[in-house]
Design an enzyme around this catalytic site. Sequence first.
Site, short mmCIF file in Angstrom:
data_model
loop_
_atom_site.label_atom_id
_atom_site.label_comp_id
_atom_site.label_asym_id
_atom_site.label_seq_id
_atom_site.Cartn_x
_atom_site.Cartn_y
_atom_site.Cartn_z
N THR A 12 36.97 72.03 72.64
CA THR A 12 37.88 71.10 73.54
C THR A 12 38.06 70.02 71.85
OG1 THR A 12 39.45 69.53 74.28
CG2 THR A 12 36.73 69.33 74.59
N LYS B 140 37.58 72.58 67.55
CA LYS B 140 37.97 73.87 67.56
C LYS B 140 38.34 74.38 66.21
CE LYS B 140 40.88 72.78 71.93
NZ LYS B 140 42.34 72.87 72.52
N GLY C 189 51.63 69.57 64.16
CA GLY C 189 50.35 69.53 64.08
C GLY C 189 49.12 70.72 64.47
N ASN D 105 59.40 66.77 62.83
CA ASN D 105 58.28 65.73 62.39
C ASN D 105 58.53 64.86 62.10
OD1 ASN D 105 55.62 65.88 63.11
ND2 ASN D 105 54.86 65.85 61.23
#
Length: 290
Positions: free
Chosen positions: A67, A71, A133, A155
């Site tokens: 996590t 990653k 992202g 965004n």
Amino acid sequence: MIVNGYTRTCGLIGNPVEHTMSPAIHNTLAEAMGENLVYLPFHVPRGQVGEAVRGAYALNLLGLNVTVPYKSEVIPFLKETDPLAETIGAVNTLVRTKEGFKGYNTDMPGLYRAMCEDGVGIEGEKILILGAGGVARAVAILAARYGACRIILLNRTPEKARKVADEVNAIAGGEPAEGMALENYQSLPAGERYLAIQATNVGMFPKTDGAVIEDAAFYHKIHTGYDLIFNPAETKFMRLTRENGGRAFGGLKMLLYQGIIAYELWTDHQVSRELAEKAYIEMRKAMHIQ
């Protein structure tokens, strides 16, 4: 559960990991399927992910989940990376092989499986993605892969949204994706309705009182809203979607199914729908959700 010399260990590496719901998923699955397996969280300090991966392999761990914030950082320490994970640029599951760990991304297959379970289709859909992202990029790749006819990334920094859209189009071999400034949702054609996927951390615990867009006019354009946040179980994005006539789903089932797919990779055993439901109930109990 009886732990003995034959017990295999899987776990989660990240920073932080103390909040994780993954043990409720994997330990429920192992017990129900009679696997001599235990799942534990491992807090890995910044800068030590390589040592963690090498140590896990040396200690004969069967597999790991990964996590934030590791990653992408974990990839150089793997023996092999699955093509989907390589395309997305993020790994969340490590599977033991004879030479080292192989990296997979089960987040996006988990999202797709959750959406199918919830009756939410992608093929032929017009999709709005909030954010640009890594998660939004992965969602856009997923949407292109499963046949969305139009993918719009909204965004605050439009240049970033356009950059991600260009990357998705290059992977897709077409031009389904485009990037727009967040406020330009007002220019979307009147009467068209969209599947919207919320891929930012806005509204996540403990700051649960916000949404990226709060204008009701935006939510009138949404027939289905999918928030990838799982804590809280109902976000403001979800509430606004429902209040304006749309269906809304959260990230709990994505969390469930990314874990189930990882478990299937580790054990080579398929998890039934009934058992998935049992793990989902245990996960909700762990989160104190009725």
